[in-house]
Design an enzyme around this catalytic site. Sequence first.
Site, PDB file in Angstrom:
ATOM      1  N   SER A   1      39.227  41.390  34.867  1.00 43.27           N
ATOM      2  CA  SER A   1      38.999  42.669  35.519  1.00 43.27           C
ATOM      3  C   SER A   1      40.243  43.562  35.568  1.00 43.27           C
ATOM      4  O   SER A   1      40.161  44.766  35.302  1.00 43.27           O
ATOM      5  CB  SER A   1      38.470  42.423  36.930  1.00 43.27           C
TER       6      SER A   1
ATOM      7  N   LYS B   1      42.526  32.263  30.330  1.00 46.80           N
ATOM      8  CA  LYS B   1      42.273  33.377  31.228  1.00 46.80           C
ATOM      9  C   LYS B   1      43.471  33.627  32.113  1.00 46.80           C
ATOM     10  O   LYS B   1      43.968  32.647  32.689  1.00 46.80           O
ATOM     11  CB  LYS B   1      41.038  33.015  32.073  1.00 46.80           C
TER      12      LYS B   1
ATOM     13  N   TYR C   1      34.403  43.084  29.934  1.00 45.77           N
ATOM     14  CA  TYR C   1      33.562  44.092  30.569  1.00 45.77           C
ATOM     15  C   TYR C   1      33.263  45.243  29.613  1.00 45.77           C
ATOM     16  O   TYR C   1      32.410  46.076  29.875  1.00 45.77           O
ATOM     17  CB  TYR C   1      34.234  44.592  31.859  1.00 45.77           C
TER      18      TYR C   1
ATOM     19  N   ARG D   1      37.604  40.342  42.431  1.00 46.10           N
ATOM     20  CA  ARG D   1      37.401  39.839  43.795  1.00 46.10           C
ATOM     21  C   ARG D   1      36.779  40.919  44.668  1.00 46.10           C
ATOM     22  O   ARG D   1      36.026  40.610  45.584  1.00 46.10           O
ATOM     23  CB  ARG D   1      38.705  39.293  44.373  1.00 46.10           C
TER      24      ARG D   1
ATOM     25  N   LYS E   1      43.516  28.408  33.316  1.00 52.25           N
ATOM     26  CA  LYS E   1      43.289  29.544  34.197  1.00 52.25           C
ATOM     27  C   LYS E   1      44.485  29.711  35.115  1.00 52.25           C
ATOM     28  O   LYS E   1      44.831  28.806  35.872  1.00 52.25           O
ATOM     29  CB  LYS E   1      42.013  29.318  35.011  1.00 52.25           C
TER      30      LYS E   1
HETATM   31  C1  PBG Z   1      36.129  32.607  40.259  1.00 55.76           C
HETATM   32  C2  PBG Z   1      36.442  33.546  39.154  1.00 55.76           C
HETATM   33  C3  PBG Z   1      37.428  34.546  39.138  1.00 55.76           C
HETATM   34  C4  PBG Z   1      37.251  35.233  37.950  1.00 55.76           C
HETATM   35  C5  PBG Z   1      36.191  34.641  37.255  1.00 55.76           C
HETATM   36  N1  PBG Z   1      35.717  33.584  38.017  1.00 55.76           N
HETATM   37  C6  PBG Z   1      38.422  34.962  40.150  1.00 55.76           C
HETATM   38  C7  PBG Z   1      39.340  34.017  40.741  1.00 55.76           C
HETATM   39  O1  PBG Z   1      39.542  32.892  40.248  1.00 55.76           O
HETATM   40  O2  PBG Z   1      39.883  34.358  41.765  1.00 55.76           O
HETATM   41  C8  PBG Z   1      38.058  36.434  37.529  1.00 55.76           C
HETATM   42  C9  PBG Z   1      37.431  37.322  36.545  1.00 55.76           C
HETATM   43  C10 PBG Z   1      38.034  38.670  36.439  1.00 55.76           C
HETATM   44  O3  PBG Z   1      39.064  38.999  37.066  1.00 55.76           O
HETATM   45  O4  PBG Z   1      37.464  39.467  35.682  1.00 55.76           O
HETATM   46  N2  PBG Z   1      36.655  31.376  40.222  1.00 55.76           N
END
Ligand code: PBG
Length: 334
Positions: free
Chosen positions: A282, A256, A321, A212, A202
């Site tokens: 997202s 991711k 999504y 967020r 990630k």
């Molecule tokens: C939380 C989390 C995030 C996402 C999924 N779980 C955001 C982050 O790590 O700040 C992002 C998913 C998305 O952007 O669609 N840990």
Amino acid sequence: MQLCHPAFPATRMRRTRLAPWSRSMLRETNLTPSDLIWPVFVIEGQNKTEEISSMPGVFRYSIDRLVKQVQEAKDLGIPAVALFPKMSKDQKDGRGTAALDPENLVCRAIREIKDNVDGIGVLCDVALDPYTSHGHDGILEHGYVNNDATVEVLVGQALNQAKAGCDILGPSDMMDGRVGKIRNALESQGFVNTMIMSYSCKYASSFYGPFREAVGSGALLQGDKKTYQQDPANVLESLREAALDVEEGADMVMVKPGMPYLDVLYRVKQTLGVPTFVYQVSGEYSMICLAIEKGWLSREQAMIESLTSFKRAGADGVLTYFAVEAAKHLQQSS
Ligand code: PBG
């Protein structure tokens, strides 16, 4: 692989591209609804649907409405949904205490889905960001997220969600050692069949911005997540991250974001050969939607092409999504 192509004109690559049936017959990658996991946002209340301004076509649902949406997803052949709670400000604190509450929003949502919809998996994040007043995924001490203290809380959160009936836990926090601790706790408490899909690779990405906003952590976030999420410049690091999580007891790993990291996905799958998922996050979704809104991209083509690229690169499934819309399209066109 040995290349043994006779030269032109014995070989004409365009021959097999001639008709839709021949293209279909030679297609190497087939996207189906069973490849799709649908991330969905949940809010308190009854009979509520809220728009998310930075994610056109994505909504937050109160639990009663969420259950109907999940039933529809199941009927379309989507195998699992990923739940993300939007907590109100007064439910957040420095330590993310609400993550441990058996009556919290996500636990109630899990139970309602499990009681009312048959045959669909529920995936939940293990991370504190929806629950912390500072928007970080863990416990903040002098501006630094403390790894080991956070892991202790994450184990509690994981067990809390497993007890509520969550089928797949998705640690998305990037703390070291959390998968092993969560796996041990699950085993010792009798949750031997609860799966772990680790957000192994990630990245500290700019593409999470709209998410967020959706969970209400963006405006609160102090600083960035670079001391725990990965540097976008690295790929070997991802191979180590994924290998460690598998050794610690992850059933599946995840890469991711998706589209800017297809090389990471490909290499993780090739190197480890374990079930590998990818999250079309997202920012990727919103970018595509905005271009569609402008008339610069064609909706179905952009959606299906982007999802197909993940399978071609080796993904066993995609969190997206677009899941419901793509599943509808795939059913109609099959
Ligand atoms: C939380 C989390 C995030 C996402 C999924 N779980 C955001 C982050 O790590 O700040 C992002 C998913 C998305 O952007 O669609 N840990």
